[in-house]
Scaffold this motif. Structure first.
Motif, PDB file in Angstrom:
ATOM      1  N   GLU A 109      31.852  57.156  23.765  1.00  0.00           N
ATOM      2  CA  GLU A 109      34.279  57.681  23.035  1.00  0.00           C
ATOM      3  C   GLU A 109      35.122  57.862  24.222  1.00  0.00           C
ATOM      4  O   GLU A 109      35.681  58.126  24.013  1.00  0.00           O
ATOM      5  CB  GLU A 109      33.869  57.052  21.638  1.00  0.00           C
ATOM      6  CG  GLU A 109      33.269  56.454  21.324  1.00  0.00           C
ATOM      7  CD  GLU A 109      33.808  55.048  21.288  1.00  0.00           C
ATOM      8  OE1 GLU A 109      35.030  55.027  20.916  1.00  0.00           O
ATOM      9  OE2 GLU A 109      32.874  54.132  21.420  1.00  0.00           O
ATOM     10  N   PRO A 113      39.890  54.195  27.268  1.00  0.00           N
ATOM     11  CA  PRO A 113      39.979  53.148  27.499  1.00  0.00           C
ATOM     12  C   PRO A 113      40.593  52.075  28.540  1.00  0.00           C
ATOM     13  O   PRO A 113      39.828  51.757  29.126  1.00  0.00           O
ATOM     14  CB  PRO A 113      41.301  53.012  26.277  1.00  0.00           C
ATOM     15  CG  PRO A 113      40.707  53.631  25.324  1.00  0.00           C
ATOM     16  CD  PRO A 113      40.691  55.467  26.165  1.00  0.00           C
ATOM     17  N   HIS A 123      37.149  50.457  21.394  1.00  0.00           N
ATOM     18  CA  HIS A 123      38.217  50.240  21.167  1.00  0.00           C
ATOM     19  C   HIS A 123      38.430  48.984  22.328  1.00  0.00           C
ATOM     20  O   HIS A 123      38.706  47.825  22.290  1.00  0.00           O
ATOM     21  CB  HIS A 123      39.363  51.190  22.327  1.00  0.00           C
ATOM     22  CG  HIS A 123      40.145  50.455  22.692  1.00  0.00           C
ATOM     23  ND1 HIS A 123      41.660  50.604  22.136  1.00  0.00           N
ATOM     24  CD2 HIS A 123      40.597  49.960  24.289  1.00  0.00           C
ATOM     25  CE1 HIS A 123      42.517  49.764  22.715  1.00  0.00           C
ATOM     26  NE2 HIS A 123      42.260  49.570  24.019  1.00  0.00           N
ATOM     27  N   SER A 124      37.281  48.860  23.653  1.00  0.00           N
ATOM     28  CA  SER A 124      37.123  47.390  23.895  1.00  0.00           C
ATOM     29  C   SER A 124      36.260  46.303  23.637  1.00  0.00           C
ATOM     30  O   SER A 124      36.789  45.119  23.801  1.00  0.00           O
ATOM     31  CB  SER A 124      35.849  48.378  26.016  1.00  0.00           C
ATOM     32  OG  SER A 124      36.807  49.269  26.026  1.00  0.00           O
ATOM     33  N   GLU A 134      41.132  42.924  27.676  1.00  0.00           N
ATOM     34  CA  GLU A 134      41.224  44.416  28.418  1.00  0.00           C
ATOM     35  C   GLU A 134      39.218  44.336  29.139  1.00  0.00           C
ATOM     36  O   GLU A 134      39.201  42.992  29.466  1.00  0.00           O
ATOM     37  CB  GLU A 134      40.527  45.240  26.242  1.00  0.00           C
ATOM     38  CG  GLU A 134      41.843  45.419  25.803  1.00  0.00           C
ATOM     39  CD  GLU A 134      42.468  46.040  26.567  1.00  0.00           C
ATOM     40  OE1 GLU A 134      42.390  47.490  27.671  1.00  0.00           O
ATOM     41  OE2 GLU A 134      43.736  46.075  26.210  1.00  0.00           O
TER      42      GLU A 134
END
Length: 277
Positions: A109, A113, A123-124, A134
């Motif tokens: 983390e 991103p 996020h991904s 993404e």
């Protein structure tokens, strides 16, 4: 019939190399991948070295950060955040696995991103699951590209994914679901695993247990993707016993080459997406 990833990977890397050359011509810089490894696990060291070599051949720069096995979570997070803040670095790869005392999720983390070219952050995963443009997890992304290259029909098929890791099993299931497969996720505590696998049109074995999937588990004509890699060049599928499969990936030479190719492609994409591109 074998699903070789070698030719597909060559095509992906060739296109990424051309895009990297165009980026370099325009900006005077090369797309740059930073690789981070903690400890000296031989397989991980070899794999990272392979990625660095592929970067150079494709016209990318690479920065390597090798940390001792005694590195703490806080120290690792600090190094990754420094790479995240470095404008010369376009993509960051933290080699998995890290030593057991490190909180791997916290380390993942720490990757911002827009530099998560290995698709490992929350996020991904969320963006990929919702179909946004993404970065995908590289091995699952390579698997889907491999299925497409061999004209495997995904929509409407029953896909069984064996494994639920956040960087392989779960994202593979999400990508197959997005392609309209009916997906069953199995794992180490699944009851009646063999019976479930026998219903699969597409099998993705990603559990990290050598020869777990037996030939008798595979229905004739099924497509088998072996994403496992164990000591002795052995996958998660009993390859010799799976001759009645319609398509099957070899180990090595199947999923591995496409994983690295997608990583390089996404690193180039990361460079071209960043503000100064």
């Amino acid at each position: 019939m074998l699903m070789s990833g070698t030719e597909l990977a060559r095509d992906i890397v060739q296109r990424a190399s051309e895009k990297a050359a165009e980026y370099t011509s325009r900006t005077g810089r090369k797309p740059c991948l930073a690789t981070v490894i903690v400890g000296d696990d031989p397989a991980s060291v070899t794999y990272v070295r392979m990625k660095q070599n592929r970067c150079r051949k494709a016209g990318l720069d690479s920065v390597h950060v090798a940390l001792p096995a005694s590195t703490t979570t806080e120290e690792l997070v600090a190094r990754i955040r420094a790479l995240s803040d470095d404008p010369a670095v376009h993509g960051i790869l933290l080699q998995h696995p890290v030593p057991g005392h490190i909180d791997e999720r916290s380390a993942f983390e720490a990757i911002v991103p827009h530099k998560d070219v290995d698709g490992v952050t929350t996020h991904s995963f969320a963006a990929m699951s919702f179909g946004h443009n993404e970065f995908v997890s590289c091995t699952p992304g390579g698997i889907v590209r491999l299925l497409d290259a061999y004209d495997v029909e995904i929509a409407g098929k029953h896909a069984v994914v064996i494994g639920r890791s956040p960087i392989l099993g779960k994202p593979a299931a999400m990508l197959l679901l997005a392609r309209d497969a009916t997906v069953t996720i199995c794992h180490s505590k699944t009851a009646g695993l063999a019976e479930i696998v026998r219903t699969a049109d597409i099998i993705v074995a990603a559990v990290g247990r050598p020869r777990l999937v037996r030939g008798g588990w595979i229905k004739p004509g099924a497509v088998v993707v072996d994403a496992g890699y164990n000591e002795g060049n052995v996958g998660d599928v009993d390859f010799e016993a799976a001759a009645h499969a319609g398509l099957i990936t070899p180990v090595p030479g199947g999923v591995g080459p496409t994983t690295i190719a997608v990583l390089l492609e996404q690193t180039v994409d990361a460079a071209t997406r960043q503000p100064d591109a």
